[in-house]
Design a protein around this motif. Structure first.
Motif, PDB file in Angstrom:
ATOM      1  N   THR A  18       0.836  -1.205   0.000  1.00 22.77           N
ATOM      2  CA  THR A  18       0.000   0.000   0.000  1.00 22.77           C
ATOM      3  C   THR A  18       0.868   1.251   0.000  1.00 22.77           C
ATOM      4  O   THR A  18       0.558   2.234  -0.681  1.00 22.77           O
ATOM      5  CB  THR A  18      -0.923   0.011   1.229  1.00 22.77           C
ATOM      6  N   LEU A  19       1.966   1.212   0.761  1.00 26.88           N
ATOM      7  CA  LEU A  19       2.872   2.361   0.812  1.00 26.88           C
ATOM      8  C   LEU A  19       3.480   2.633  -0.560  1.00 26.88           C
ATOM      9  O   LEU A  19       3.589   3.792  -0.984  1.00 26.88           O
ATOM     10  CB  LEU A  19       3.976   2.098   1.841  1.00 26.88           C
ATOM     11  N   ALA A  22       0.873   4.270  -2.709  1.00 26.34           N
ATOM     12  CA  ALA A  22       0.675   5.658  -2.276  1.00 26.34           C
ATOM     13  C   ALA A  22       1.849   6.535  -2.701  1.00 26.34           C
ATOM     14  O   ALA A  22       1.666   7.684  -3.124  1.00 26.34           O
ATOM     15  CB  ALA A  22       0.495   5.713  -0.760  1.00 26.34           C
ATOM     16  N   LEU A 130      -3.760   4.674   2.984  1.00 24.75           N
ATOM     17  CA  LEU A 130      -2.485   4.448   3.667  1.00 24.75           C
ATOM     18  C   LEU A 130      -2.651   4.566   5.180  1.00 24.75           C
ATOM     19  O   LEU A 130      -2.127   3.737   5.946  1.00 24.75           O
ATOM     20  CB  LEU A 130      -1.436   5.453   3.166  1.00 24.75           C
ATOM     21  N   THR A 134      -2.156   1.500   8.368  1.00 24.45           N
ATOM     22  CA  THR A 134      -0.911   1.736   9.124  1.00 24.45           C
ATOM     23  C   THR A 134      -1.217   1.905  10.599  1.00 24.45           C
ATOM     24  O   THR A 134      -2.142   2.629  10.973  1.00 24.45           O
ATOM     25  CB  THR A 134      -0.197   3.002   8.604  1.00 24.45           C
ATOM     26  N   TYR A 146       5.503   9.056   2.354  1.00 28.72           N
ATOM     27  CA  TYR A 146       4.584   9.520   1.305  1.00 28.72           C
ATOM     28  C   TYR A 146       4.893  10.970   0.920  1.00 28.72           C
ATOM     29  O   TYR A 146       4.973  11.310  -0.265  1.00 28.72           O
ATOM     30  CB  TYR A 146       3.138   9.412   1.790  1.00 28.72           C
TER      31      TYR A 146
END
Length: 466
Positions: A18-19, A22, A130, A134, A146
């Protein structure tokens, strides 16, 4: 193989897949925006644009992004943020392809509007997703990474944009967006698991969305037409529509924006106002300096891009550290210091002249970049940490709105000053004095705004106990 990659994309407290998605989204839109800014003089020459028309190449993108950000953020809460994020990247990529074939200023600005709609769909969902995946103790670190990607995009934009404009023409800037967009789409489809539709089944406030979009459009048109009577009329109409929107949202069961959060959550309210003022006082820096370096100092796009890259490079270096620091130290303290450093940089820019040393200008830009790094990640952490998990979408959308409204305000002020000092005329080398005056006035106004922003940053309160 796919299962191995997916299982390997995990670190304690952070979903690495996901990071990465992003980060790619965070890079794409600012890269495009900053690369286009460095190409503005070349675009003006090809389409014979006057100063106001030229500013609309950037402002059209910002206007569409701001007008659609909150509505699409809300649609994402109802129907799924992954759907909106995917659709946004697809629309952004397709409109970038359309820009390549633009044969007139009308086509150019129209595709910029469409591109802005795609960007709004990306802005309102990437940070919310994100944050959702997290752990709170790692949130500042993730948001710092990010934010670093955003500044890398800003860093690469002027340098790569200047090179591409010099070597292949300004349309090549938009061609770069296509493979990046395709890569992000593939990553989303293969590695982003979930929809995050926290408001599933709720009604979408269409009336509020139409009034909200109309108010922003009227305000932006008003800024571009001042000091003419029509400009003041449009600006007044926009303010009235915005007041009507706020009044209606207080009475709406499923509002587009939860206005009550600004009244009951001091950290949330003051942090968002600080973000609004920060972007409002800084976004037009690149616009002004791009014109200054190329029209007044005589640099070509590649040389100007190399100078302007100083600011975002420094931002990229320090943003991740500032984000991690805000997991241990109260974010308000770090971001307030950052805002103060930005104010010092803006005051310095207000004294620029045609004879200012290039080295001194780069020093000022480095100072600004350091200030931005200290402000942005901790301020984002403060906003996202001040609300419950079910409001992450609203908080992310609101922050994105503050950013875009601030950028619109910044460009609006720049357009207004240019309209008054320079006028609706083609920019030529003999306009040096007028451009210099407009730029100095602009930076003075932005300095005052930034000092006001320090106040809101300092009085917001704490999100944790030291």
């Amino acid at each position: 193989m796919g299962e191995y990659l997916h299982s390997s994309m995990k670190v304690p407290g952070i979903s690495l897949s996901t990071l990465i998605i992003a980060v790619c989204c965070g890079f794409l839109t600012p890269f495009d925006l900053s690369a286009v800014n460095i190409a503005l003089p070349t675009i003006a020459g090809e389409f014979s644009l006057d100063a106001i028309e030229l500013s609309w190449v950037s402002s059209a993108y910002l206007l569409a992004s701001a007008a659609f950000l909150v509505p699409f953020g809300r649609i994402g809460d109802i129907f799924g943020r992954k759907k909106i994020l995917t659709g946004g990247v697809i629309l952004f990529t397709l409109s970038s392809m359309g820009m390549i074939f633009s044969a007139s200023s009308l086509m150019l600005i129209s595709f910029r509007l469409i591109q802005g709609v795609g960007a709004s769909m990306i802005f309102g969902t990437a940070v919310a997703i994100l944050t959702s995946v997290t752990e709170p103790t790692r949130r500042g670190q993730a948001l710092g990474i990010y934010t670093t990607s955003v500044y890398i995009g800003l860093s690469a934009g002027p340098f790569i944009g200047g090179f591409l404009t010099d070597e292949f023409g300004w349309k090549s800037i938009f061609l770069i967006n296509v493979p990046i967009g395709i890569l992000i789409i593939a990553l989303i489809l293969f590695y982003l698991k979930g929809e995050w539709a926290d408001a599933a089944g709720e009604r979408f406030d269409l009336k509020g969305a139409l009034i909200y979009g109309s108010s922003l459009t009227a305000v932006m048109i008003g800024f571009s037409e001042i000091p003419q009577v029509a400009g003041f009329f449009a600006l007044g109409l926009g303010i009235i529509l915005l007041a009507l929107f706020i009044w209606l949202e207080h009475r709406e069961r499923y509002p587009l924006i939860r206005v009550s959060m600004f009244r009951t959550n001091r950290v949330f309210a003051c942090s968002n106002v600080a973000a609004l003022i920060n972007y409002g006082s800084t976004f037009a820096i690149t616009f002004f300096l791009s014109l200054y370096l190329q029209y007044i100092r005589g640099f070509d796009p590649q040389e100007a891009g190399f100078i302007l890259v100083t600011q975002p490079v420094v931002q990229a270096i320090f943003s991740s550290y500032a984000g991690s620091l805000s997991d241990r130290i109260e974010p308000a303290k770090i971001s307030s210091l950052g805002m103060g450093i930005i104010a010092v940089g803006l005051v310095s820019l207000s004294f620029l002249s045609p004879d200012t040393s290039t080295i001194w200008l780069m020093v000022i830009l480095a100072v600004l970049g350091f200030g931005f790094a200290l402000f942005s990640s901790p301020n984002t952490n403060a906003i996202m940490s001040s609300v419950e998990k079910r409001y992450y979408g609203i908080a992310s959308g609101t922050l994105g709105t503050m950013r875009l409204l601030g950028q619109m305000l910044s460009m609006g002020i720049a357009m207004m000053i240019i309209a008054v000092v320079v006028g609706k005329v083609d920019i030529t080398p003999d306009m040096t004095d007028e451009l210099m005056i407009a730029m100095n006035i602009g930076f003075m106004v932005f300095s005052v705004m930034c000092f006001i922003g320090i106040y809101f940053s300092m009085v917001r309160g704490n999100v944790r106990s030291d």
